[in-house]
Design a protein around this motif. Structure first.
Motif, PDB file in Angstrom:
ATOM      1  N   SER A 184       0.850  -1.174   0.000  1.00 24.43           N
ATOM      2  CA  SER A 184       0.000   0.000   0.000  1.00 24.43           C
ATOM      3  C   SER A 184       0.892   1.232   0.000  1.00 24.43           C
ATOM      4  CB  SER A 184      -0.953  -0.011   1.196  1.00 24.43           C
ATOM      5  OG  SER A 184      -1.927   1.014   1.074  1.00 24.43           O
ATOM      6  N   LEU A 185       0.284   2.394   0.213  1.00 24.21           N
ATOM      7  CA  LEU A 185       1.013   3.653   0.163  1.00 24.21           C
ATOM      8  C   LEU A 185       0.573   4.544   1.311  1.00 24.21           C
ATOM      9  CD1 LEU A 185      -0.516   6.155  -2.417  1.00 24.21           C
ATOM     10  CD2 LEU A 185      -1.783   4.228  -1.430  1.00 24.21           C
ATOM     11  N   ARG A 186       1.315   5.621   1.518  1.00 22.96           N
ATOM     12  CA  ARG A 186       0.901   6.632   2.486  1.00 22.96           C
ATOM     13  C   ARG A 186      -0.124   7.517   1.796  1.00 22.96           C
ATOM     14  NH1 ARG A 186       1.979  11.860   4.237  1.00 22.96           N
ATOM     15  NH2 ARG A 186       1.787  12.118   6.513  1.00 22.96           N
ATOM     16  N   TRP A 187      -1.397   7.274   2.086  1.00 29.52           N
ATOM     17  CA  TRP A 187      -2.498   7.997   1.462  1.00 29.52           C
ATOM     18  C   TRP A 187      -3.583   8.231   2.513  1.00 29.52           C
ATOM     19  CZ3 TRP A 187      -7.100   6.246  -1.785  1.00 29.52           C
ATOM     20  CH2 TRP A 187      -7.540   7.270  -2.634  1.00 29.52           C
ATOM     21  N   PRO A 188      -3.245   9.011   3.548  1.00 24.44           N
ATOM     22  CA  PRO A 188      -4.218   9.228   4.616  1.00 24.44           C
ATOM     23  C   PRO A 188      -5.415  10.046   4.121  1.00 24.44           C
ATOM     24  CG  PRO A 188      -2.376  10.745   4.841  1.00 24.44           C
ATOM     25  CD  PRO A 188      -2.014   9.792   3.722  1.00 24.44           C
ATOM     26  N   PRO A 189      -6.618   9.739   4.657  1.00 19.95           N
ATOM     27  CA  PRO A 189      -6.917   8.829   5.769  1.00 19.95           C
ATOM     28  C   PRO A 189      -7.210   7.384   5.359  1.00 19.95           C
ATOM     29  CG  PRO A 189      -8.871  10.071   5.193  1.00 19.95           C
ATOM     30  CD  PRO A 189      -7.787  10.575   4.284  1.00 19.95           C
ATOM     31  N   TYR A 190      -6.935   7.024   4.105  1.00 21.74           N
ATOM     32  CA  TYR A 190      -7.246   5.675   3.634  1.00 21.74           C
ATOM     33  C   TYR A 190      -6.188   4.659   4.048  1.00 21.74           C
ATOM     34  CZ  TYR A 190     -10.636   8.126   0.717  1.00 21.74           C
ATOM     35  OH  TYR A 190     -11.676   8.912   0.280  1.00 21.74           O
ATOM     36  N   SER A 191      -4.917   5.043   3.972  1.00 22.66           N
ATOM     37  CA  SER A 191      -3.848   4.099   4.295  1.00 22.66           C
ATOM     38  C   SER A 191      -2.597   4.855   4.714  1.00 22.66           C
ATOM     39  CB  SER A 191      -3.544   3.198   3.087  1.00 22.66           C
ATOM     40  OG  SER A 191      -3.219   3.969   1.938  1.00 22.66           O
ATOM     41  N   ASP A 192      -2.023   4.430   5.818  1.00 24.24           N
ATOM     42  CA  ASP A 192      -0.792   5.041   6.329  1.00 24.24           C
ATOM     43  C   ASP A 192      -0.403   4.269   7.580  1.00 24.24           C
ATOM     44  OD1 ASP A 192       1.228   6.599   7.468  1.00 24.24           O
ATOM     45  OD2 ASP A 192       0.385   8.445   6.661  1.00 24.24           O
ATOM     46  N   SER A 193       0.849   3.845   7.653  1.00 19.53           N
ATOM     47  CA  SER A 193       1.298   3.054   8.791  1.00 19.53           C
ATOM     48  C   SER A 193       1.181   3.790  10.117  1.00 19.53           C
ATOM     49  CB  SER A 193       2.755   2.611   8.583  1.00 19.53           C
ATOM     50  OG  SER A 193       3.603   3.742   8.439  1.00 19.53           O
ATOM     51  N   GLU A 194       1.119   5.130  10.087  1.00 19.12           N
ATOM     52  CA  GLU A 194       1.069   5.907  11.318  1.00 19.12           C
ATOM     53  C   GLU A 194      -0.356   6.203  11.786  1.00 19.12           C
ATOM     54  OE1 GLU A 194       3.413   9.387  10.856  1.00 19.12           O
ATOM     55  OE2 GLU A 194       5.279   8.292  10.455  1.00 19.12           O
ATOM     56  N   LEU A 195      -1.358   5.801  11.027  1.00 20.87           N
ATOM     57  CA  LEU A 195      -2.743   6.061  11.393  1.00 20.87           C
ATOM     58  C   LEU A 195      -3.308   4.958  12.283  1.00 20.87           C
ATOM     59  CD1 LEU A 195      -4.242   7.178   7.953  1.00 20.87           C
ATOM     60  CD2 LEU A 195      -3.522   8.635   9.849  1.00 20.87           C
ATOM     61  N   LYS A 196      -4.385   5.256  12.961  1.00 17.73           N
ATOM     62  CA  LYS A 196      -5.126   4.236  13.702  1.00 17.73           C
ATOM     63  C   LYS A 196      -5.528   3.119  12.746  1.00 17.73           C
ATOM     64  CE  LYS A 196      -9.626   3.541  15.891  1.00 17.73           C
ATOM     65  NZ  LYS A 196     -10.920   4.196  16.248  1.00 17.73           N
ATOM     66  N   ASN A 197      -5.198   1.892  13.105  1.00 14.08           N
ATOM     67  CA  ASN A 197      -5.494   0.720  12.266  1.00 14.08           C
ATOM     68  C   ASN A 197      -4.925   0.852  10.856  1.00 14.08           C
ATOM     69  OD1 ASN A 197      -7.011  -0.512  14.366  1.00 14.08           O
ATOM     70  ND2 ASN A 197      -8.795   0.708  13.792  1.00 14.08           N
ATOM     71  N   SER A 198      -3.928   1.719  10.691  1.00 14.72           N
ATOM     72  CA  SER A 198      -3.259   1.957   9.403  1.00 14.72           C
ATOM     73  C   SER A 198      -4.179   2.563   8.356  1.00 14.72           C
ATOM     74  CB  SER A 198      -2.618   0.671   8.861  1.00 14.72           C
ATOM     75  OG  SER A 198      -1.599   0.223   9.732  1.00 14.72           O
ATOM     76  N   GLY A 199      -5.276   3.175   8.795  1.00 13.10           N
ATOM     77  CA  GLY A 199      -6.145   3.874   7.868  1.00 13.10           C
ATOM     78  C   GLY A 199      -7.439   3.141   7.563  1.00 13.10           C
ATOM     79  N   ALA A 200      -8.380   3.861   6.949  1.00 21.03           N
ATOM     80  CA  ALA A 200      -9.719   3.341   6.704  1.00 21.03           C
ATOM     81  C   ALA A 200      -9.726   2.107   5.803  1.00 21.03           C
ATOM     82  CB  ALA A 200     -10.586   4.439   6.089  1.00 21.03           C
ATOM     83  N   SER A 201      -9.013   2.171   4.679  1.00 24.38           N
ATOM     84  CA  SER A 201      -9.028   1.040   3.740  1.00 24.38           C
ATOM     85  C   SER A 201      -8.363  -0.189   4.333  1.00 24.38           C
ATOM     86  CB  SER A 201      -8.328   1.443   2.437  1.00 24.38           C
ATOM     87  OG  SER A 201      -9.036   2.461   1.772  1.00 24.38           O
ATOM     88  N   VAL A 202      -7.283   0.019   5.056  1.00 24.93           N
ATOM     89  CA  VAL A 202      -6.600  -1.110   5.690  1.00 24.93           C
ATOM     90  C   VAL A 202      -7.501  -1.726   6.755  1.00 24.93           C
ATOM     91  CG1 VAL A 202      -4.579  -1.848   7.003  1.00 24.93           C
ATOM     92  CG2 VAL A 202      -4.350  -0.091   5.220  1.00 24.93           C
ATOM     93  N   ALA A 203      -8.196  -0.891   7.517  1.00 27.73           N
ATOM     94  CA  ALA A 203      -9.102  -1.396   8.545  1.00 27.73           C
ATOM     95  C   ALA A 203     -10.208  -2.250   7.941  1.00 27.73           C
ATOM     96  CB  ALA A 203      -9.700  -0.234   9.330  1.00 27.73           C
ATOM     97  N   VAL A 204     -10.733  -1.840   6.787  1.00 21.91           N
ATOM     98  CA  VAL A 204     -11.793  -2.604   6.128  1.00 21.91           C
ATOM     99  C   VAL A 204     -11.279  -3.964   5.666  1.00 21.91           C
ATOM    100  CG1 VAL A 204     -13.246  -2.728   4.057  1.00 21.91           C
ATOM    101  CG2 VAL A 204     -13.173  -0.622   5.423  1.00 21.91           C
ATOM    102  N   VAL A 205     -10.136  -3.965   4.985  1.00 24.57           N
ATOM    103  CA  VAL A 205      -9.608  -5.235   4.467  1.00 24.57           C
ATOM    104  C   VAL A 205      -9.221  -6.167   5.616  1.00 24.57           C
ATOM    105  CG1 VAL A 205      -7.808  -6.295   3.056  1.00 24.57           C
ATOM    106  CG2 VAL A 205      -8.850  -4.143   2.336  1.00 24.57           C
ATOM    107  N   LEU A 253     -13.304   2.011  -4.219  1.00 21.98           N
ATOM    108  CA  LEU A 253     -11.953   1.548  -3.935  1.00 21.98           C
ATOM    109  C   LEU A 253     -11.937   0.028  -3.879  1.00 21.98           C
ATOM    110  CD1 LEU A 253     -11.201   4.092  -1.083  1.00 21.98           C
ATOM    111  CD2 LEU A 253     -10.317   4.195  -3.417  1.00 21.98           C
ATOM    112  N   PHE A 254     -10.828  -0.561  -4.319  1.00 17.80           N
ATOM    113  CA  PHE A 254     -10.727  -2.015  -4.410  1.00 17.80           C
ATOM    114  C   PHE A 254      -9.353  -2.488  -3.950  1.00 17.80           C
ATOM    115  CE2 PHE A 254     -13.442  -0.388  -7.782  1.00 17.80           C
ATOM    116  CZ  PHE A 254     -14.597  -1.144  -7.646  1.00 17.80           C
ATOM    117  N   VAL A 255      -9.260  -3.786  -3.699  1.00 19.25           N
ATOM    118  CA  VAL A 255      -7.964  -4.454  -3.586  1.00 19.25           C
ATOM    119  C   VAL A 255      -7.651  -5.039  -4.951  1.00 19.25           C
ATOM    120  CG1 VAL A 255      -6.601  -6.213  -2.423  1.00 19.25           C
ATOM    121  CG2 VAL A 255      -8.445  -5.058  -1.177  1.00 19.25           C
ATOM    122  N   ALA A 256      -6.480  -4.723  -5.480  1.00 20.56           N
ATOM    123  CA  ALA A 256      -6.027  -5.310  -6.746  1.00 20.56           C
ATOM    124  C   ALA A 256      -5.160  -6.520  -6.419  1.00 20.56           C
ATOM    125  CB  ALA A 256      -5.224  -4.297  -7.554  1.00 20.56           C
TER     126      ALA A 256
END
Length: 244
Positions: free
Chosen positions: A28-49, A208-211
């Protein structure tokens, strides 16, 4: 049932559950608030997956890279099965999960130079900032590829914000959720709040999707994710992580 038999059944069941559990490795990439290692649960998209996999008895491991490297690594390194979050696009290398959420897509503009537009053809008189290897919309990307819209390619949304603020480009393609997060949390950008704004006209709202790799293993993980998504509240998780 004898105690020894009960104990054996318990241990066998426990062992079987451990054996069946597996870990999906994605980039993944640093794309807050969807994905980021420094966010809660690593971001919204990461939390969903992660929630979709956990409800199916599996784990998620995410490695964060700059976006071009995230895509290349997912394609080249066998230990990874795919990358996310991604917009859908035509490709033979990857297949896509069901939607893991959605996000708006629009244009950032300089407050002193707002850009009125009603169709993409209206943008031919302007210079657009785009991020390298980001998928935008099929129509916009086709116009860019045909040379009908002038663009400046950069490596991050943060740089695009700076480009608009300093009038290096007239507009920049960006997700409003990403823009607002960066303006609130990135010290280098916060001082630019009086200078830039989202254009009031959205380009689109995209799912948004997982590829995942277009292989038997990639298809297996796609099925697992899709089954898990049916068992969780995607919209609630996204909202809890700041997606408007």
């Amino acid at each position: 049932m004898p105690f020894a038999v009960i104990q054996f059944v318990f241990l066998f069941t426990l062992f079987a559950s451990v054996v069946q559990a597996d870990t999906l490795k994605l980039t993944s990439l640093r794309w807050p608030p969807y994905s980021d290692s420094e966010l809660k649960n690593s971001g919204a998209s990461v939390a969903v997956v992660r929630a979709a996999l956990e409800v199916m008895g599996h784990d998620l491991e995410v490695t964060f890279f700059p976006w071009p490297r995230a895509v290349r690594t997912a394609m080249a390194e066998p230990s990874y099965q795919g990358y996310f979050p991604e917009y859908w696009y035509e490709t033979e290398d990857f297949i896509f999960s069901n939607a893991i959420g959605h996000g708006p897509l629009g244009f950032l503009e300089n407050r002193q130079r707002p850009v009125p537009w009603f169709s993409l053809e209206d943008l031919q008189a302007f210079r657009l900032g785009v991020v390298q290897d980001y998928v935008n919309t099929p129509e916009l990307d086709a116009l860019i590829a045909a040379g009908q819209i002038n663009t400046e390619t950069v490596v991050s949304d943060s740089i695009n914000i700076l480009m608009v603020a300093h009038r290096r480009v007239d507009l920049a393609v960006i997700d409003p959720n990403v823009f607002h997060f960066l303006m609130d949390h990135d010290r280098a950008l916060t001082e630019l709040k009086p200078t830039v704004q989202m254009n009031p006209r959205l380009l689109t709202t995209k799912q948004l999707f997982v590829a995942l790799r277009n292989t038997p293993e990639g298809r297996r993980w796609t099925d697992i994710i899709n089954q898990g998504l049916l068992k969780i509240d995607v919209e609630r998780i996204m909202a809890e992580h700041g997606i408007r």
